[in-house]
Scaffold this motif. Structure first.
Motif, PDB file in Angstrom:
ATOM      1  N   GLU A 425      50.016  43.923  38.125  1.00 11.17           N
ATOM      2  CA  GLU A 425      50.667  45.159  38.565  1.00 11.17           C
ATOM      3  C   GLU A 425      51.262  45.916  37.383  1.00 11.17           C
ATOM      4  OE1 GLU A 425      51.998  44.164  43.169  1.00 11.17           O
ATOM      5  OE2 GLU A 425      53.401  43.738  41.518  1.00 11.17           O
ATOM      6  N   GLU A 426      51.783  45.186  36.398  1.00 10.48           N
ATOM      7  CA  GLU A 426      52.377  45.836  35.225  1.00 10.48           C
ATOM      8  C   GLU A 426      51.367  46.650  34.443  1.00 10.48           C
ATOM      9  OE1 GLU A 426      56.269  43.706  33.467  1.00 10.48           O
ATOM     10  OE2 GLU A 426      54.397  42.624  33.098  1.00 10.48           O
ATOM     11  N   VAL A 427      50.115  46.241  34.444  1.00 14.78           N
ATOM     12  CA  VAL A 427      49.094  46.977  33.699  1.00 14.78           C
ATOM     13  C   VAL A 427      48.260  47.877  34.605  1.00 14.78           C
ATOM     14  CG1 VAL A 427      48.968  45.251  31.884  1.00 14.78           C
ATOM     15  CG2 VAL A 427      47.411  45.073  33.824  1.00 14.78           C
ATOM     16  N   GLY A 428      48.706  48.073  35.833  1.00 18.52           N
ATOM     17  CA  GLY A 428      48.061  49.039  36.712  1.00 18.52           C
ATOM     18  C   GLY A 428      46.810  48.566  37.406  1.00 18.52           C
ATOM     19  N   LEU A 429      46.684  47.256  37.653  1.00 15.15           N
ATOM     20  CA  LEU A 429      45.520  46.718  38.361  1.00 15.15           C
ATOM     21  C   LEU A 429      45.916  46.223  39.747  1.00 15.15           C
ATOM     22  CD1 LEU A 429      43.739  44.686  35.531  1.00 15.15           C
ATOM     23  CD2 LEU A 429      42.919  46.786  36.591  1.00 15.15           C
ATOM     24  N   ASP A 430      45.008  46.359  40.678  1.00 16.76           N
ATOM     25  CA  ASP A 430      45.219  45.856  42.035  1.00 16.76           C
ATOM     26  C   ASP A 430      45.311  44.330  41.987  1.00 16.76           C
ATOM     27  OD1 ASP A 430      45.157  45.117  44.688  1.00 16.76           O
ATOM     28  OD2 ASP A 430      43.405  46.333  45.198  1.00 16.76           O
ATOM     29  N   PRO A 431      46.395  43.742  42.526  1.00 16.74           N
ATOM     30  CA  PRO A 431      46.510  42.273  42.505  1.00 16.74           C
ATOM     31  C   PRO A 431      45.338  41.555  43.159  1.00 16.74           C
ATOM     32  CG  PRO A 431      48.604  43.265  43.114  1.00 16.74           C
ATOM     33  CD  PRO A 431      47.601  44.381  43.089  1.00 16.74           C
ATOM     34  N   ASP A 432      44.678  42.200  44.132  1.00 15.83           N
ATOM     35  CA  ASP A 432      43.521  41.571  44.775  1.00 15.83           C
ATOM     36  C   ASP A 432      42.361  41.373  43.800  1.00 15.83           C
ATOM     37  OD1 ASP A 432      44.849  41.391  47.174  1.00 15.83           O
ATOM     38  OD2 ASP A 432      43.988  43.234  48.003  1.00 15.83           O
ATOM     39  N   SER A 433      42.403  42.093  42.685  1.00 13.08           N
ATOM     40  CA  SER A 433      41.319  41.965  41.701  1.00 13.08           C
ATOM     41  C   SER A 433      41.325  40.601  41.016  1.00 13.08           C
ATOM     42  CB  SER A 433      41.438  43.067  40.642  1.00 13.08           C
ATOM     43  OG  SER A 433      42.611  42.901  39.867  1.00 13.08           O
ATOM     44  N   ARG A 434      42.376  39.791  41.225  1.00 14.67           N
ATOM     45  CA  ARG A 434      42.431  38.479  40.565  1.00 14.67           C
ATOM     46  C   ARG A 434      41.362  37.536  41.091  1.00 14.67           C
ATOM     47  NH1 ARG A 434      46.427  38.651  44.405  1.00 14.67           N
ATOM     48  NH2 ARG A 434      47.030  36.748  45.549  1.00 14.67           N
ATOM     49  N   HIS A 435      40.717  37.877  42.186  1.00 17.10           N
ATOM     50  CA  HIS A 435      39.661  37.034  42.756  1.00 17.10           C
ATOM     51  C   HIS A 435      38.267  37.437  42.249  1.00 17.10           C
ATOM     52  CE1 HIS A 435      42.829  35.559  45.300  1.00 17.10           C
ATOM     53  NE2 HIS A 435      43.006  36.741  45.854  1.00 17.10           N
ATOM     54  N   ARG A 436      38.194  38.491  41.421  1.00 18.20           N
ATOM     55  CA  ARG A 436      36.913  38.970  40.919  1.00 18.20           C
ATOM     56  C   ARG A 436      36.677  38.499  39.479  1.00 18.20           C
ATOM     57  NH1 ARG A 436      37.800  45.171  41.855  1.00 18.20           N
ATOM     58  NH2 ARG A 436      35.805  45.326  40.747  1.00 18.20           N
ATOM     59  N   TYR A 437      35.480  38.772  38.963  1.00 14.91           N
ATOM     60  CA  TYR A 437      35.074  38.288  37.639  1.00 14.91           C
ATOM     61  C   TYR A 437      34.995  39.451  36.646  1.00 14.91           C
ATOM     62  CZ  TYR A 437      34.045  33.773  39.743  1.00 14.91           C
ATOM     63  OH  TYR A 437      34.161  32.561  40.377  1.00 14.91           O
ATOM     64  N   PRO A 438      35.085  39.156  35.316  1.00 15.99           N
ATOM     65  CA  PRO A 438      35.124  40.229  34.315  1.00 15.99           C
ATOM     66  C   PRO A 438      33.978  41.231  34.400  1.00 15.99           C
ATOM     67  CG  PRO A 438      35.765  38.163  33.291  1.00 15.99           C
ATOM     68  CD  PRO A 438      35.322  37.820  34.695  1.00 15.99           C
ATOM     69  N   HIS A 439      32.754  40.757  34.703  1.00 13.46           N
ATOM     70  CA  HIS A 439      31.622  41.683  34.710  1.00 13.46           C
ATOM     71  C   HIS A 439      31.709  42.717  35.827  1.00 13.46           C
ATOM     72  CE1 HIS A 439      30.180  38.787  37.783  1.00 13.46           C
ATOM     73  NE2 HIS A 439      29.502  39.818  38.251  1.00 13.46           N
ATOM     74  N   GLU A 440      32.626  42.521  36.770  1.00 10.69           N
ATOM     75  CA  GLU A 440      32.769  43.463  37.877  1.00 10.69           C
ATOM     76  C   GLU A 440      33.732  44.606  37.558  1.00 10.69           C
ATOM     77  OE1 GLU A 440      32.836  41.433  41.903  1.00 10.69           O
ATOM     78  OE2 GLU A 440      33.295  39.718  40.631  1.00 10.69           O
ATOM     79  N   PHE A 441      34.235  44.649  36.328  1.00 14.14           N
ATOM     80  CA  PHE A 441      35.196  45.671  35.929  1.00 14.14           C
ATOM     81  C   PHE A 441      34.614  46.562  34.834  1.00 14.14           C
ATOM     82  CE2 PHE A 441      37.622  42.194  37.670  1.00 14.14           C
ATOM     83  CZ  PHE A 441      38.650  42.799  38.383  1.00 14.14           C
ATOM     84  N   SER A 442      35.156  47.762  34.739  1.00 18.17           N
ATOM     85  CA  SER A 442      34.777  48.656  33.649  1.00 18.17           C
ATOM     86  C   SER A 442      35.407  48.169  32.348  1.00 18.17           C
ATOM     87  CB  SER A 442      35.261  50.079  33.944  1.00 18.17           C
ATOM     88  OG  SER A 442      36.683  50.123  33.909  1.00 18.17           O
TER      89      SER A 442
END
Length: 546
Positions: A425-442
């Motif tokens: 949350e401090e860096v502006g990411l959705d907490p639900d994103s913790r269940h995803r993998y690096p390749h799924e992000f920009s």
């Protein structure tokens, strides 16, 4: 090639002879765990021959997905196109057979990828990787191929290119790796160059050289450029037309001068107002040092001959002396290969060095790695390449949690999960994103994950190696404000390594300017920015701020 003065208009208005590539009603959908995510929705634009079209927008807006659709480089069949066509010389590439695409990729359409360390093969030399595309498309090999490779490396500004032919990607700086990628993309003189953040890893002087090089080749070859970037200063100087993307849609497109002078969409105006600004957080004077060193050296031996005897040294860091008081930020700037990152890694004891290093008053240069380990929680680093530093096999939550577990922070799984959520949350990411993998992000989102991993440990010193280079300007501004706020609340100290002098100026209390391993100027940041004493510093500032 379009004639000088020909007006470039959106899809359907440019003449057939002017238009090289036409995106028509393109949509991109990803299937993920049974759910459909529409990453791009019904976009249309044209790229004329010999012109530069810029795609701008925040990380995750769909810029790279749009560009990679052109050569069908998305992860099919998980990715699909519910609508649209992409016409290259009136041929729909979405319907083209794979052999046809292989003939176009790297030959008629070249690509400069955003992250050179993960795009270059770590097992092959630079000569072999550039030579591969020349052999595949031009049948060049042997001495003829080597001459062309040396020509390309010289063209993109690699110093002493003959000595770099046998180098591997890990032996080059971030900027040098990016220049190798550009050389590969230009090897076959393509009709269209897709440049995905082509200058992200480059210092400001090399940025301008590369952009001037691309402009010169564009005029010489009649080459079109699809430029993807978050740097609006680059767009203003080098693009003929701009498409602004927001959440998978094009919200505005116009000739460059018109868009900058009279933006129509609220989001476009927000982008133009997002330049990092302000001053570093105020600090107390006469504070003790968190880190200091005297005459620090990092020399890499050059071994030659059958017995691999040492014939000389590469002086990556040569006699650096510095003192960083607690709660302050030291900005470290200089060209690629000047020793900035090597200096940061030496101070953290991640590479061998000679010379005293003191952390919070304690001498650490003589400690073995076992003795240094307890200090790792207090000294964290955010690396330049977020994709290379994040394990592709671990979800984001596990990546952020790893340091917590190593240092015994959080007595239960639930407590650690709370700390992970807080860091994201401090860096502006959705907490639900913790269940995803690096390749799924920009690229920008991955950089924020890397920052969250370091912040989760609440360190006292952070070495930030180009932490905002992959971020768009709106997120850069947020990260600058976040770092200032964390510094005020936790008395954090930063060593901020960057080629982006606007961000450095907004954060740094002190400045250290490096060139070829040596310090050419250092002192209070504000004094150096307003009255630089070194000609090299003046050159850097002129390239950054005009």
């Amino acid at each position: 090639m379009s004639k000088t003065g020909t007006r470039f208009t959106p899809s359907g208005d440019a003449t057939a002879s002017d238009t090289l590539v036409s995106f028509q009603d393109l949509s991109v959908r990803f299937e993920q765990e049974g759910k459909a995510v529409d990453a791009v929705r019904h976009i249309s634009f044209d790229i004329p021959s010999g012109k530069t079209l810029a795609l701008v927008g925040e990380s995750g807006s769909g810029k790279s997905v749009t560009a990679m659709s052109l050569l069908r480089l998305l992860p099919y069949p998980r990715a699909s196109h519910p609508s649209g066509r992409i016409l290259y010389r009136n041929e729909d590439l979405l319907q083209a057979a794979e052999p046809r695409l292989r003939g176009i990729r790297g030959d008629r359409i070249g690509v400069i990828f955003q992250e050179p360390m993960t795009s270059l093969n770590p097992l092959h030399s630079i000569e072999k990787q550039i030579g591969e595309t020349l052999l595949l498309h031009k049948s060049l090999k042997g001495a003829e191929a080597r001459r062309r490779i040396l020509e390309l490396l010289t063209l993109v500004g690699i110093p002493n290119p003959a000595s770099r032919l046998g180098s591997y990607p890990h032996e080059l700086s971030g900027g040098q790796r990016q220049r190798v990628m550009i050389a590969m993309a230009l090897a076959n003189e393509p009709e269209l160059l897709i440049a995905d953040e082509p200058t992200t890893a480059l210092d400001v002087t090399i940025q301008e050289q590369i952009l001037q090089l691309l402009s010169r080749l564009q005029k010489q070859l009649g080459m079109a450029i699809l430029l993807i970037t978050h740097d609006l200063n680059i767009v203003r100087r080098h693009a003929h037309r701009v498409c602004v993307m927001y959440r998978g849609e094009i919200v505005e497109q116009a000739p460059t001068a018109q868009l900058f002078e009279a933006p129509q969409h609220d989001y476009t105006r927000r982008l133009l107002d997002a330049e990092p600004s302000g001053e570093p957080a105020p600090v107390k004077t006469d504070l003790p040092a968190i880190v200091e060193t005297d005459d620090l050296r990092v020399w890499f031996p050059i071994r030659r001959g059958l017995l691999k005897r040492v014939q000389g040294h590469i002086k990556a860091v040569d006699g650096v002396t510095l003192r960083l008081p607690r709660g302050q930020t030291l900005g470290v700037v200089g060209e690629s290969g000047s020793g900035k990152t090597t200096l940061g890694m030496a101070l953290l004891r991640l590479i061998q060095s000679r010379g005293p290093i003191r952390f919070d008053g304690q001498a650490i240069d003589g400690l073995n790695q076992k003795a240094v380990k307890p200090l790792r929680r207090q000294m964290q680093v955010v690396f330049q390449d977020p994709y290379g530093s994040l394990s592709p096999r671990m979800p984001i939550g596990a990546i952020v949690s790893e340091g917590l577990e190593v240092h015994g922070i959080g007595s239960t799984v639930a407590e650690r999960d709370h700390l992970i959520v807080q860091a994201l949350e401090e860096v502006g990411l959705d907490p639900d994103s913790r269940h995803r993998y690096p390749h799924e992000f920009s690229g920008g989102q991955r950089q924020r994950i890397a920052i969250a991993r370091a912040l989760a440990l609440k360190p006292r010193l952070m070495v930030l190696d180009e932490p905002t280079s992959a971020l768009d300007r709106t997120v850069q501004k947020q990260i600058v404000e976040l770092l200032r706020d964390l510094q005020r609340r936790h008395d954090l100290s930063y060593i901020f390594i960057s080629h982006d002098l606007a961000v450095v100026r907004a954060l740094s209390h002190q400045l250290l300017v490096m060139k070829q391993g040596e310090v050419v100027e250092q002192g209070p940041a504000q004094s150096i920015f307003t009255n630089p004493q070194s000609s090299y510093t003046r050159e850097l500032l002129a390239a950054a701020f005009g």
